[in-house]
Design an enzyme around this catalytic site. Structure first.
Site, short mmCIF file in Angstrom:
data_model
loop_
_atom_site.label_atom_id
_atom_site.label_comp_id
_atom_site.label_asym_id
_atom_site.label_seq_id
_atom_site.Cartn_x
_atom_site.Cartn_y
_atom_site.Cartn_z
N TYR A 60 -3.50 -10.33 -1.73
CA TYR A 60 -4.55 -11.16 -2.33
C TYR A 60 -3.90 -12.56 -2.00
O TYR A 60 -3.04 -13.32 -2.87
CB TYR A 60 -4.60 -11.06 -3.66
CG TYR A 60 -5.24 -9.69 -4.15
CD1 TYR A 60 -5.93 -8.94 -3.25
CD2 TYR A 60 -5.13 -9.20 -5.47
CE1 TYR A 60 -6.49 -7.73 -3.52
CE2 TYR A 60 -5.79 -7.87 -5.92
CZ TYR A 60 -6.20 -7.20 -4.96
OH TYR A 60 -6.72 -5.92 -5.38
N HIS A 62 -2.01 0.89 -2.02
CA HIS A 62 -3.18 -0.24 -1.67
C HIS A 62 -3.85 0.36 -0.52
O HIS A 62 -3.44 0.57 0.50
CB HIS A 62 -2.85 -1.45 -1.38
CG HIS A 62 -3.87 -2.44 -1.59
ND1 HIS A 62 -3.84 -3.87 -1.53
CD2 HIS A 62 -5.20 -2.43 -1.96
CE1 HIS A 62 -4.91 -4.34 -1.91
NE2 HIS A 62 -5.64 -3.52 -2.31
#
Length: 335
Positions: free
Chosen positions: A51, A137
């Site tokens: 992010y 992830h």
């Protein structure tokens, strides 16, 4: 110390937007958004190195050093993507979904060494001695396609061993997967032991396919679920009555999805309930779901999410959705 999943709270904070998701966000706006979340009682925040290529974690670390100096909030981050330097990157354009001043880009790497380095780098950016939850992830066929078997083998041979060492040694409180598909979670549970799964967009008003295998398996194994993407990339937040465009699963919504959302929205309107309130509250009715974490990019969005998750919803709304075939008959609903 092991993490108690019930301590996360029904509403958590998805921190991708403060990593400059799709657009630049001033520092003061990021701080105001996080401050609003904490003042509203939110105590679980989820981030990832991906992010903003470290920006989201850096912002959380800096802001929480003042707002949560004792480290009482619950933080989760992710491994499986390393940050590679890109010295000549154009920092003004969207790169992998983010407009970030960080001169890196993320590359998948599920090896033992990469997971350990990622954990340590996240810990430093977040300013925490210990990370509460560590997710893997975006592993799975949804992201990796034909390379799934290869990446899954790499993870099981290396990354999973790293996760177990970190959890068993007390460096993290819980481990799991952070993914956009439930199928890889089932596969992972056949080969390992996990505490939590962060499932994005796959247990929502538009998709209850995980009721068949995944959620019963989690109940059997004692695995808790955090629901990301409760709005299916926005369409369940905005509805379809406006001029559009509307997005579903990170792409423009196809006509059949638009029609289905229109029908769900009509039922919500008939009961005086915002569509977004039904979207946030529906997943929380399942016994394995402990938290729902919409992304929030402003104090106004925080305030709205808090209001939506508390909005009264009559049981007749859920009955009407089931009667019209818009919600599976066996889906648990709020009471």
């Amino acid at each position: 110390m092991a993490l108690d999943p019930s301590s996360l709270g029904a509403l958590g904070f998805g921190a991708a937007p403060i990593g400059n998701l799709y657009r630049a966000m001033p520092e003061e706006d990021a701080e105001a958004t996080i401050r609003s979340a904490l003042e509203a009682g939110i105590r679980y925040l989820d981030t990832a190195p991906h992010y903003g290529f470290g920006l989201s974690e850096k912002r959380l670390g800096r802001i929480l050093s003042a707002l949560d100096p004792e480290g009482k909030l619950i933080l989760s981050t992710k491994v499986g993507r390393r940050l590679d330097p890109v010295p000549d990157a154009d920092l003004t354009r969207v790169r992998q979904g983010f407009v970030t001043p960080e001169p890196f880009e993320s590359r998948f790497d599920y090896s033992y060494d990469a997971v350990m380095r990622s954990y340590e780098a996240s810990r430093q950016r977040l300013g925490r001695e210990r990370i509460d939850i560590l997710y893997v992830h975006d592993i799975g066929r949804y992201v990796h396609g034909d390379r799934h078997a290869e990446t899954f083998r790499q993870f099981m041979a290396g990354g999973y061993r790293a996760l177990r060492e970190l959890r068993d040694g007390g460096a993290v409180g819980a481990i799991g997967l952070g993914v956009n598909e439930w199928e890889v979670c089932v596969e992972a549970l056949a080969h390992g032991d996990y505490d939590l799964m962060l499932l994005a967009g796959r247990y929502t008003l538009l998709d209850q396919s995980s009721l068949d295998v995944f959620l019963p398996l989690c109940a059997q194994r004692g695995v808790s679920i955090v629901i990301g993407g409760p709005y299916n990339s926005g369409i369940l937040a905005t509805g379809v009555k406006g001029p559009g465009p509307v997005n579903y699963q990170y792409q423009p919504a196809p006509p059949d999805i638009v029609a289905r959302v229109a029908a769900i929205e009509a039922v919500c309107d008939a009961h005086g309930v915002p569509l977004a309130a039904a979207a946030l509250q529906f997943p929380l009715a399942h016994g394995q779901v402990v938290s729902v974490i919409p992304g929030m990019d402003s104090p106004r969005q925080v305030e709205r999410a808090v209001s939506l998750v508390r909005h009264p919803i009559p049981t007749a709304l859920w009955a009407d959705l089931k009667h019209q075939g818009l919600l599976r008959a066996d889906a648990p609903v709020p009471v």
